[in-house]
Write a protein that holds these residues in place. Structure first.
Motif, PDB file in Angstrom:
ATOM      1  N   TRP A  15       0.926  -1.435   0.021  1.00 23.24           N
ATOM      2  CA  TRP A  15      -0.104   0.154   0.030  1.00 23.24           C
ATOM      3  C   TRP A  15       0.722   1.159   0.232  1.00 23.24           C
ATOM      4  CZ3 TRP A  15      -2.212  -4.164   3.160  1.00 23.24           C
ATOM      5  CH2 TRP A  15      -3.529  -4.535   2.864  1.00 23.24           C
ATOM      6  N   GLY A  16       2.011   1.120  -0.691  1.00 21.13           N
ATOM      7  CA  GLY A  16       3.042   2.476  -0.703  1.00 21.13           C
ATOM      8  C   GLY A  16       3.794   2.363   0.500  1.00 21.13           C
ATOM      9  N   ASP A  17       4.835   3.134   0.465  1.00 20.85           N
ATOM     10  CA  ASP A  17       5.808   3.458   1.292  1.00 20.85           C
ATOM     11  C   ASP A  17       6.434   2.325   1.875  1.00 20.85           C
ATOM     12  OD1 ASP A  17       4.645   6.052   2.116  1.00 20.85           O
ATOM     13  OD2 ASP A  17       2.764   5.225   3.052  1.00 20.85           O
ATOM     14  N   GLU A  18       6.862   1.454   0.887  1.00 18.89           N
ATOM     15  CA  GLU A  18       7.727   0.278   1.112  1.00 18.89           C
ATOM     16  C   GLU A  18       8.970   0.723   1.035  1.00 18.89           C
ATOM     17  OE1 GLU A  18       5.514   0.702  -1.535  1.00 18.89           O
ATOM     18  OE2 GLU A  18       3.874  -0.781  -1.517  1.00 18.89           O
ATOM     19  N   GLY A  19       9.470   1.951   0.744  1.00 17.52           N
ATOM     20  CA  GLY A  19      10.949   2.252   0.498  1.00 17.52           C
ATOM     21  C   GLY A  19      11.315   2.309  -0.590  1.00 17.52           C
ATOM     22  N   LYS A  20      10.712   2.922  -1.484  1.00 14.52           N
ATOM     23  CA  LYS A  20      11.025   2.851  -3.076  1.00 14.52           C
ATOM     24  C   LYS A  20      12.035   3.985  -3.389  1.00 14.52           C
ATOM     25  CE  LYS A  20       6.556   3.530  -3.955  1.00 14.52           C
ATOM     26  NZ  LYS A  20       6.229   3.424  -2.827  1.00 14.52           N
ATOM     27  N   GLY A  21      11.945   4.891  -2.417  1.00 10.95           N
ATOM     28  CA  GLY A  21      12.945   6.050  -2.552  1.00 10.95           C
ATOM     29  C   GLY A  21      14.346   5.534  -2.473  1.00 10.95           C
ATOM     30  N   LYS A  22      14.800   4.745  -1.479  1.00 10.54           N
ATOM     31  CA  LYS A  22      16.100   4.319  -1.231  1.00 10.54           C
ATOM     32  C   LYS A  22      16.422   3.471  -2.510  1.00 10.54           C
ATOM     33  CE  LYS A  22      18.666   1.179   1.387  1.00 10.54           C
ATOM     34  NZ  LYS A  22      19.259   0.530   2.797  1.00 10.54           N
ATOM     35  N   VAL A  23      15.504   2.402  -2.929  1.00  9.90           N
ATOM     36  CA  VAL A  23      15.937   1.349  -3.662  1.00  9.90           C
ATOM     37  C   VAL A  23      16.066   2.138  -5.379  1.00  9.90           C
ATOM     38  CG1 VAL A  23      15.232  -0.417  -5.252  1.00  9.90           C
ATOM     39  CG2 VAL A  23      14.689  -0.491  -2.818  1.00  9.90           C
ATOM     40  N   ILE A  24      15.283   3.289  -5.673  1.00 10.16           N
ATOM     41  CA  ILE A  24      15.448   3.894  -6.886  1.00 10.16           C
ATOM     42  C   ILE A  24      16.452   4.895  -6.749  1.00 10.16           C
ATOM     43  CG2 ILE A  24      14.314   5.718  -8.138  1.00 10.16           C
ATOM     44  CD1 ILE A  24      11.669   4.392  -7.131  1.00 10.16           C
ATOM     45  N   ASP A  25      16.806   5.410  -5.673  1.00 12.79           N
ATOM     46  CA  ASP A  25      18.123   6.171  -5.426  1.00 12.79           C
ATOM     47  C   ASP A  25      19.325   5.396  -5.928  1.00 12.79           C
ATOM     48  OD1 ASP A  25      19.671   8.456  -4.532  1.00 12.79           O
ATOM     49  OD2 ASP A  25      20.379   7.210  -2.904  1.00 12.79           O
ATOM     50  N   PHE A  26      19.377   4.292  -5.224  1.00 15.20           N
ATOM     51  CA  PHE A  26      20.771   3.643  -5.632  1.00 15.20           C
ATOM     52  C   PHE A  26      20.579   3.034  -7.064  1.00 15.20           C
ATOM     53  CE2 PHE A  26      20.320  -0.999  -5.436  1.00 15.20           C
ATOM     54  CZ  PHE A  26      19.410  -1.221  -4.382  1.00 15.20           C
ATOM     55  N   LEU A  27      19.646   2.565  -7.661  1.00 13.77           N
ATOM     56  CA  LEU A  27      19.541   2.264  -8.929  1.00 13.77           C
ATOM     57  C   LEU A  27      19.905   3.197  -9.902  1.00 13.77           C
ATOM     58  CD1 LEU A  27      16.534  -0.387  -8.826  1.00 13.77           C
ATOM     59  CD2 LEU A  27      19.028  -1.087  -9.006  1.00 13.77           C
ATOM     60  N   ALA A  28      19.102   4.413  -9.535  1.00  9.70           N
ATOM     61  CA  ALA A  28      19.378   5.538 -10.509  1.00  9.70           C
ATOM     62  C   ALA A  28      20.936   5.910 -10.795  1.00  9.70           C
ATOM     63  CB  ALA A  28      18.641   6.772  -9.747  1.00  9.70           C
ATOM     64  N   GLU A  29      21.842   5.392  -9.974  1.00 10.73           N
ATOM     65  CA  GLU A  29      23.431   5.539 -10.028  1.00 10.73           C
ATOM     66  C   GLU A  29      23.639   5.166 -11.506  1.00 10.73           C
ATOM     67  OE1 GLU A  29      25.955   6.595  -7.156  1.00 10.73           O
ATOM     68  OE2 GLU A  29      24.391   7.859  -7.626  1.00 10.73           O
ATOM     69  N   ASP A  30      23.099   3.986 -11.889  1.00  7.74           N
ATOM     70  CA  ASP A  30      23.666   3.310 -13.105  1.00  7.74           C
ATOM     71  C   ASP A  30      22.539   3.564 -14.429  1.00  7.74           C
ATOM     72  OD1 ASP A  30      25.827   2.338 -11.501  1.00  7.74           O
ATOM     73  OD2 ASP A  30      24.508   0.886 -10.792  1.00  7.74           O
ATOM     74  N   VAL A  31      21.799   4.257 -14.285  1.00  8.98           N
ATOM     75  CA  VAL A  31      20.996   4.673 -15.286  1.00  8.98           C
ATOM     76  C   VAL A  31      20.928   5.850 -16.033  1.00  8.98           C
ATOM     77  CG1 VAL A  31      19.183   2.882 -14.602  1.00  8.98           C
ATOM     78  CG2 VAL A  31      18.677   5.443 -14.232  1.00  8.98           C
ATOM     79  N   GLU A  32      20.668   6.086 -17.350  1.00 14.13           N
ATOM     80  CA  GLU A  32      20.708   7.087 -17.912  1.00 14.13           C
ATOM     81  C   GLU A  32      19.410   8.165 -18.017  1.00 14.13           C
ATOM     82  OE1 GLU A  32      22.070   4.603 -19.725  1.00 14.13           O
ATOM     83  OE2 GLU A  32      23.855   4.970 -19.398  1.00 14.13           O
ATOM     84  N   VAL A  33      18.203   7.543 -17.713  1.00  8.70           N
ATOM     85  CA  VAL A  33      16.824   7.995 -17.679  1.00  8.70           C
ATOM     86  C   VAL A  33      16.064   7.578 -16.427  1.00  8.70           C
ATOM     87  CG1 VAL A  33      14.853   8.781 -19.012  1.00  8.70           C
ATOM     88  CG2 VAL A  33      16.985   8.285 -20.125  1.00  8.70           C
ATOM     89  N   VAL A  34      15.423   8.343 -15.758  1.00 11.10           N
ATOM     90  CA  VAL A  34      14.622   7.824 -14.738  1.00 11.10           C
ATOM     91  C   VAL A  34      13.070   8.484 -15.095  1.00 11.10           C
ATOM     92  CG1 VAL A  34      14.024   7.977 -12.435  1.00 11.10           C
ATOM     93  CG2 VAL A  34      16.467   7.709 -13.092  1.00 11.10           C
ATOM     94  N   VAL A  35      11.945   7.917 -15.060  1.00 11.15           N
ATOM     95  CA  VAL A  35      10.782   8.404 -15.308  1.00 11.15           C
ATOM     96  C   VAL A  35       9.746   7.912 -14.324  1.00 11.15           C
ATOM     97  CG1 VAL A  35       8.905   8.413 -17.127  1.00 11.15           C
ATOM     98  CG2 VAL A  35      11.083   7.690 -17.894  1.00 11.15           C
ATOM     99  N   ARG A  36       9.192   8.984 -13.793  1.00  7.66           N
ATOM    100  CA  ARG A  36       7.979   8.948 -12.901  1.00  7.66           C
ATOM    101  C   ARG A  36       6.760   8.860 -13.776  1.00  7.66           C
ATOM    102  NH1 ARG A  36       6.608  10.983  -7.629  1.00  7.66           N
ATOM    103  NH2 ARG A  36       4.222  10.752  -8.205  1.00  7.66           N
TER     104      ARG A  36
END
Ligand code: IMP
Ligand code: MG
Length: 428
Positions: A11-32
């Motif tokens: 139901w949300g608030d799983e901690g996506k921010g943290k996971v996306i933050d470190f994955l975003a280190e290795d990608v060229e584009v991030v889309v909400r």
């Protein structure tokens, strides 16, 4: 390189921010791709602590382009405020932040109506974040929305706003018995918003498709969670957008065939904020302890979150709906203090035990959790950096969840910081 989507499994608030933050280190584009500033993604990285609501978490990778996709609803005020926050932290977004011209605008009457409806509905209220999200998506479907791109054409925009506001004012005055909103005031306010948004408006679908064609890595950032999805969630206690993996193609403008990985973010226990059934909710000290240790208070609204044991019936449903190719299990450390830990593997409904997640909220309300109990580990996991570092009972808990969910965990989170992460397998 194909696209990967990160989705909240509950139901949300799983901690996506943290996971996306470190994955975003290795990608060229991030889309909400869905939701609006109802989301609250908490990120703690070397640049500081941030509560992100609208701008993708790829903001912190200076090489990544960040896109607010067509599936998102955009509050110009929230956008400007958050952009300022990011820029004040020394992060330049020039040329690397774009907002879809197809995204719908959250206007002042949407926020007003969100609050008025919730109040009027009394005990049937959804417990929304009150940001105008639902009324904006409702207008999108009713063909009464105003899109970000509309701002670019002065005269046509004026006419469109005049028409739409006339409908809204009829509602405000005749149903709610309020004063009408002044056209001139709203128009002038939106002209200021236009100046703020203008440098960022783009046809973002083309941009993402082009990036994929060029072999770039694209991360599709989910918001809220699968059980809040307008179609697959616990309707009507849901948000108003397509939050699950299917919504990622829709809300970013890419073909579904381009998404080859879906990472589900699970919390080691379950939380929910707002109304609606939650079979494993705890009202005792265990629940309070989870809330305290997990700091389970909303990033957007500050509301205390409802806490309970891991609901694997809901979790399995989520794995199936999203087709998760892997998972991230976060906040395992919150369970460090419990002598035993429980996993809900079935629901008792009308005397029968089922492992099917009901599609009707009336059924879900009557479900009693059936638990499997495992020994706790009563040791700190915050310093574990590999799976083998985890206490044996914590390993057994994780393994059991994987078996029940039929989903391997690629990542295990043991604390709030980027370093407190166990990388079991590469995600990208
Ligand atoms: P809305 O999205 O503000 O319309 O709220 C609808 C429901 O979704 C309410 O139960 C909210 O608490 C919940 N919700 C919306 N956004 C989030 C989020 O980012 N995390 C957790 N719950 C959310
Ligand atoms: Mg949140």
């Amino acid at each position: 390189m194909p696209a990967i989507v990160v989705v909240g499994a509950n139901w949300g608030d799983e901690g996506k921010g943290k996971v996306i933050d470190f994955l975003a280190e290795d990608v060229e584009v991030v889309v909400r791709y869905c939701g609006g500033h109802n989301a609250g993604h908490t990120v703690k990285n070397p640049l500081g602590d941030f509560a992100m609501h609208l701008i993708p978490c790829g903001a912190f990778n200076r090489k990544a382009v960040n896109i607010i996709g067509n599936g998102v609803v955009v509050s110009p005020e929230a956008f400007t405020k958050e952009l300022r926050m990011v820029q004040d932290a020394g992060i330049d977004m020039t040329g690397r932040l774009f907002v879809s011209d197809r995204a719908h605008l959250i206007l002042p009457y949407h926020k007003m109506l969100d609050g008025l409806d919730e109040k009027r509905w009394g005990e049937n209220a959804i417990g929304t974040t009150g940001q105008g999200i639902g009324p904006t998506y409702a207008d999108k479907a009713a063909r009464l929305g105003i899109r970000v791109g509309d701002l670019m054409d002065g005269e046509a925009f004026r006419e469109r706003l005049r028409f739409v506001l006339a409908q809204k004012n009829r509602l405000l005055t005749q149903v709610y018995e309020l004063d009408p909103i002044s056209f001139d005031e709203l128009y002038n306010q939106l002209m200021v918003a236009r100046d703020d948004l203008m440098p960022y408006i783009a046809e973002t679908g083309t941009m993402v498709r082009k990036a994929l064609a060029e072999g770039k890595r694209v991360l599709l950032e989910g918001a809220q969670g699968t059980l809040l999805d307008i179609d697959h969630g616990t309707y009507p206690y849901v948000t108003s957008s397509a939050t699950s993996a299917s919504g990622a193609a829709l809300g970013s403008g890419i073909p579904p065939t381009q998404i080859t990985k879906a990472l589900g973010v699970f919390k080691a226990y379950t939380t929910r904020v707002g109304g609606g059934p939650m079979p494993t909710e705890l009202f005792d000290d265990d629940g309070a302890q989870m809330r305290d240790r997990g700091q389970e208070f909303g990033t957007t609204t500050g509301r205390a979150r409802r806490c309970g044991w891991f609901d694997a019936v809901a979790g399995k449903f989520s794995v199936e709906v999203n087709g998760f190719t892997g998972g991230a299990l976060v906040r395992l450390d919150v369970l460090d203090v419990f002598p035993t830990v429980k996993i809900c593997t079935g629901y008792r409904l009308d005397g029968k035990v089922t492992d099917e997640f009901p599609s009707h909220v009336m059924d879900l309300e009557r479900c009693e959790p059936v638990y499997e109990e495992l020994p706790g580990w009563l040791a700190s996991t915050g310093n574990a950096r590999s799976f083998a570092d985890l206490p044996a009972n914590a390993q057994a808990y994780v393994r059991r969840l994987e078996a029940v969910l039929d989903c391997p965990f690629d990542v295990i989170g043991v604390g709030a910081t980027r370093e407190q992460t166990i990388h079991v397998r590469p995600v990208l």
